[in-house]
Design an enzyme around this catalytic site. Structure first.
Site, short mmCIF file in Angstrom:
data_model
loop_
_atom_site.label_atom_id
_atom_site.label_comp_id
_atom_site.label_asym_id
_atom_site.label_seq_id
_atom_site.Cartn_x
_atom_site.Cartn_y
_atom_site.Cartn_z
N ARG A 96 -14.99 3.33 4.18
CA ARG A 96 -14.17 2.95 5.35
C ARG A 96 -13.20 4.08 5.69
O ARG A 96 -12.95 4.35 6.87
CB ARG A 96 -13.43 1.64 5.05
CG ARG A 96 -12.90 0.92 6.29
CD ARG A 96 -11.50 1.33 6.64
NE ARG A 96 -10.64 1.19 5.48
CZ ARG A 96 -9.71 2.07 5.15
NH1 ARG A 96 -9.46 3.13 5.89
NH2 ARG A 96 -8.98 1.90 4.05
N SER A 97 -12.70 4.78 4.67
CA SER A 97 -11.80 5.91 4.94
C SER A 97 -12.51 7.00 5.74
O SER A 97 -11.93 7.60 6.65
CB SER A 97 -11.27 6.52 3.64
OG SER A 97 -10.53 5.57 2.91
N GLY A 136 -4.68 16.56 9.37
CA GLY A 136 -3.71 17.12 8.44
C GLY A 136 -2.28 16.89 8.86
O GLY A 136 -1.75 17.62 9.72
N THR A 138 0.15 15.17 6.16
CA THR A 138 0.91 15.19 4.91
C THR A 138 0.95 16.61 4.32
O THR A 138 -0.03 17.34 4.39
CB THR A 138 0.24 14.24 3.89
OG1 THR A 138 0.15 12.95 4.48
CG2 THR A 138 1.03 14.16 2.59
N CYS A 244 -1.67 8.00 16.21
CA CYS A 244 -3.02 8.07 15.61
C CYS A 244 -3.06 7.22 14.35
O CYS A 244 -4.03 6.50 14.09
CB CYS A 244 -3.39 9.52 15.27
SG CYS A 244 -3.33 10.66 16.67
N ARG A 249 -4.44 2.53 10.80
CA ARG A 249 -3.89 1.41 10.03
C ARG A 249 -4.48 0.09 10.48
O ARG A 249 -4.66 -0.83 9.68
CB ARG A 249 -2.37 1.32 10.26
CG ARG A 249 -1.59 2.25 9.42
CD ARG A 249 -0.14 2.26 9.86
NE ARG A 249 0.49 3.44 9.33
CZ ARG A 249 1.44 4.12 9.94
NH1 ARG A 249 1.88 3.73 11.11
NH2 ARG A 249 1.97 5.18 9.37
N LEU A 344 -13.36 -11.74 -14.68
CA LEU A 344 -14.54 -11.09 -15.26
C LEU A 344 -14.31 -10.64 -16.70
O LEU A 344 -15.22 -10.06 -17.32
CB LEU A 344 -14.98 -9.89 -14.41
CG LEU A 344 -15.96 -10.22 -13.28
CD1 LEU A 344 -15.26 -10.96 -12.14
CD2 LEU A 344 -16.64 -8.96 -12.74
N GLU A 369 -1.43 6.20 4.85
CA GLU A 369 -1.16 5.65 6.19
C GLU A 369 0.14 4.85 6.20
O GLU A 369 0.22 3.78 6.81
CB GLU A 369 -2.31 4.74 6.64
CG GLU A 369 -3.67 5.33 6.39
CD GLU A 369 -4.26 5.97 7.60
OE1 GLU A 369 -3.71 5.79 8.70
OE2 GLU A 369 -5.25 6.69 7.45
C1 LIG Z 1 -6.68 9.52 -1.38
C2 LIG Z 1 -5.67 9.86 -0.32
C3 LIG Z 1 -6.11 10.26 0.94
C4 LIG Z 1 -5.17 10.65 1.90
N1 LIG Z 1 -5.62 11.11 3.15
C5 LIG Z 1 -4.72 11.66 4.01
C6 LIG Z 1 -5.17 12.29 5.23
O1 LIG Z 1 -6.37 12.29 5.55
N2 LIG Z 1 -4.25 12.90 6.03
C7 LIG Z 1 -2.92 12.92 5.72
O2 LIG Z 1 -2.16 13.50 6.48
N3 LIG Z 1 -2.46 12.31 4.59
C8 LIG Z 1 -3.33 11.69 3.73
N4 LIG Z 1 -2.88 11.10 2.56
C9 LIG Z 1 -1.46 11.20 2.23
C10 LIG Z 1 -0.70 9.88 2.36
O3 LIG Z 1 -0.57 9.51 3.70
C11 LIG Z 1 0.66 10.08 1.65
O4 LIG Z 1 0.38 10.12 0.25
C12 LIG Z 1 1.65 8.98 1.96
O5 LIG Z 1 2.14 9.11 3.27
C13 LIG Z 1 2.86 8.99 0.99
O6 LIG Z 1 3.39 10.26 0.86
P1 LIG Z 1 3.66 10.87 -0.61
O7 LIG Z 1 2.44 10.71 -1.42
O8 LIG Z 1 4.18 12.25 -0.39
O9 LIG Z 1 4.77 9.95 -1.23
P2 LIG Z 1 6.35 10.05 -1.02
O10 LIG Z 1 6.66 10.12 0.46
O11 LIG Z 1 6.91 11.12 -1.89
O12 LIG Z 1 6.80 8.63 -1.55
C14 LIG Z 1 6.91 8.33 -2.96
C15 LIG Z 1 7.53 6.95 -3.10
O13 LIG Z 1 8.83 6.94 -2.51
C16 LIG Z 1 8.90 5.90 -1.56
N5 LIG Z 1 9.76 6.28 -0.43
C17 LIG Z 1 9.74 7.43 0.30
N6 LIG Z 1 10.66 7.39 1.26
C18 LIG Z 1 11.28 6.19 1.14
C19 LIG Z 1 12.33 5.54 1.87
N7 LIG Z 1 12.91 6.08 2.93
N8 LIG Z 1 12.71 4.31 1.44
C20 LIG Z 1 12.10 3.69 0.38
N9 LIG Z 1 11.11 4.25 -0.31
C21 LIG Z 1 10.71 5.48 0.07
C22 LIG Z 1 7.46 5.69 -1.08
O14 LIG Z 1 7.28 4.42 -0.49
C23 LIG Z 1 6.72 5.87 -2.40
O15 LIG Z 1 6.77 4.66 -3.11
C24 LIG Z 1 -3.79 10.62 1.61
C25 LIG Z 1 -3.37 10.15 0.35
C26 LIG Z 1 -4.29 9.76 -0.60
C27 LIG Z 1 -3.81 9.28 -1.94
#
Ligand SMILES: Cc1cc2nc3c(=O)[nH]c(=O)nc-3n(C[C@H](O)[C@H](O)[C@H](O)COP(=O)(O)OP(=O)(O)OC[C@H]3O[C@@H](n4cnc5c(N)ncnc54)[C@H](O)[C@@H]3O)c2cc1C
Length: 391
Positions: A96-97, A136, A138, A244, A249, A344, A369
């Site tokens: 789905r991703s 891109g 993140t 987007c 979502r 299970l 997302e």
């Molecule tokens: C397998 C996978 C595929 C992905 N694919 C894509 C993609 O195609 N394109 C893309 O651009 N990104 C992609 N991502 C990235 C994804 O969107 C980010 O991981 C996500 O937005 C969270 O960012 P972070 O991992 O940097 O966590 P962080 O932003 O560092 O957050 C860490 C923790 O802190 C919490 N937090 C942060 N800010 C706050 C706040 N203000 N208040 C309370 N809590 C907070 C978060 O909720 C989380 O629990 C993907 C991620 C994964 C794991």
């Protein structure tokens, strides 16, 4: 023994759909049964998935950019697209991703904000699955807070020079084109970047314990020279990539239900055949309580997804409403997956059954997302009028 009723048949959700919607659902369900279920556990264990092959098959069925119109896209309704996402994710969240990133992120960005030339160049090939896209946003140091992104694009004559690193990018290592968000002197802009352009490289992220049937990468942009027309002409500001993400979502709101449904179906089958203390474990009240509660959450999530889908088809869906759906349905799907895993027993942790794989995948779906915490903040802001995001 009385007749069994499938969880979603308990409230007869089919009666809420048109014939066309049910046909689309049946076609995608068959595709998943034939082309995904027999192989996906192996792809998952190896951490390898035939993205190009699958993209062509999904493209042939009209699943890529399915809810977009023109440029060889299927022009399906939001509800039909949601049902397709649900069936795909019943196979695996990774597949789905693939469809979400291709259709709702990369293709939607070009379709909504691109020039006619960009649309003609990329959309028909992407709809057919001949070209793979990635999105891109993140960065290594900027996930939930993309407004702080460091990726930059500067002018050099008519050209643009793009520099930065994007992290956790689905399909980056296999993509033909990347939609990249970068800061310019006018604010945040989107760029359509063919990945063969000198200076573009992608490294596969290894050691994932979730979403293993999906390719994820780091996308490095090292002084990438792009022509003036690489910029998405009508994309200005962070609200554009966020729009987007709202599209993608919406697919997750439905997709998570697919993973949960598959867990519940598996747990019910297992519980009715696994015998302990001389009777099927499904006959124990504690097992039935888990199954009943899980079925209720699945049904409530379905009604929510369908309501949001009908609003989308009426052109009335707001991003905050999609946050409600993503927050609820992913959180509940994860709870259902964990409950089903316990039913299970030891087999619950085996890749011979899909439950642990779905549960592990849903950990990613909870985070990408927009994390569940960020969606709580979106809902909290709606309820109070106060933003808890700002520093
Ligand atoms: C397998 C996978 C595929 C992905 N694919 C894509 C993609 O195609 N394109 C893309 O651009 N990104 C992609 N991502 C990235 C994804 O969107 C980010 O991981 C996500 O937005 C969270 O960012 P972070 O991992 O940097 O966590 P962080 O932003 O560092 O957050 C860490 C923790 O802190 C919490 N937090 C942060 N800010 C706050 C706040 N203000 N208040 C309370 N809590 C907070 C978060 O909720 C989380 O629990 C993907 C991620 C994964 C794991």
């Amino acid at each position: 023994m009385a007749d069994r009723v499938a969880p979603l048949d308990l409230i007869d959700v089919d009666s809420l759909h048109s014939e066309e919607e049910l046909q689309i659902r049946a076609v995608v369900r068959r595709l998943v049964a034939d082309r995904v279920r027999p192989y996906v556990a192996d792809w998952y264990e190896r951490g390898e998935v035939p993205v190009r092959e699958l993209a062509k098959e999904f493209g042939a069925l009209g699943l890529l950019g399915m809810h977009l119109s023109g440029y060889s896209c299927a022009g399906a309704s939001a509800v039909a697209y949601g049902l397709a996402c649900m069936e795909l994710e019943a196979g695996d969240s990774g597949l789905r991703s693939l469809v979400s990133v291709q259709g709702s992120l990369a293709m939607f960005a070009i379709w909504r904000y691109g020039s006619e030339a960009q649309k003609e160049q990329w959309l028909p090939a992407m709809a057919a699955g001949d070209a793979i896209g990635c999105f891109g946003l993140t960065e290594p140091d900027h996930g939930s807070d993309p407004a702080s992104m460091k990726t930059r694009a500067r002018r050099d004559g008519d050209d643009w020079i793009l520099t930065g690193t994007k992290m956790w990018i689905t399909n980056a290592p296999v993509a033909d084109v990347a939609v990249v968000w970068a800061r310019t002197e006018d604010g945040i802009n989107g760029f359509v970047v063919p990945t063969e352009t000198p200076g573009v490289s992608a490294r596969t992220i290894k050691h994932k314990l979730s979403l293993r049937a999906s390719v994820t990468g780091e996308l490095v942009l090292d002084e990438v020279r792009l022509p003036a027309d690489a910029v998405l002409p009508t994309a200005r500001g962070l609200k554009v990539p966020l729009s987007c993400l709202t599209e993608a979502r919406y697919g997750i709101v439905w997709g998570a239900l697919g993973a949960a449904r598959d867990c519940l179906d598996t747990a019910i089958d297992y519980a009715t055949t696994r015998v302990q203390f001389d009777r099927p474990i499904a006959g124990f009240q504690l097992t039935q309580a888990k199954l009943a509660d899980s079925a209720l959450e699945l049904e409530k999530g379905y009604l929510l997804a369908l309501h949001l889908g009908r609003r989308a088809d009426a052109g009335a869906l707001r991003p905050q409403q999609v946050s409600v759906g993503k927050l609820n349905n992913v959180r509940e799907a994860l709870t259902i997956a964990r409950q089903c895993r316990t039913i299970l027993g030891a087999n619950g942790i085996s890749a011979e059954y899909p439950v642990m794989r779905h549960a592990a995948n849903l950990e990613t779906v909870l985070t990408y997302e927009g994390t569940s915490e960020i969606h709580q903040l979106v809902v909290g802001q709606q309820l109070t009028g106060l933003s808890a995001f700002a520093s």
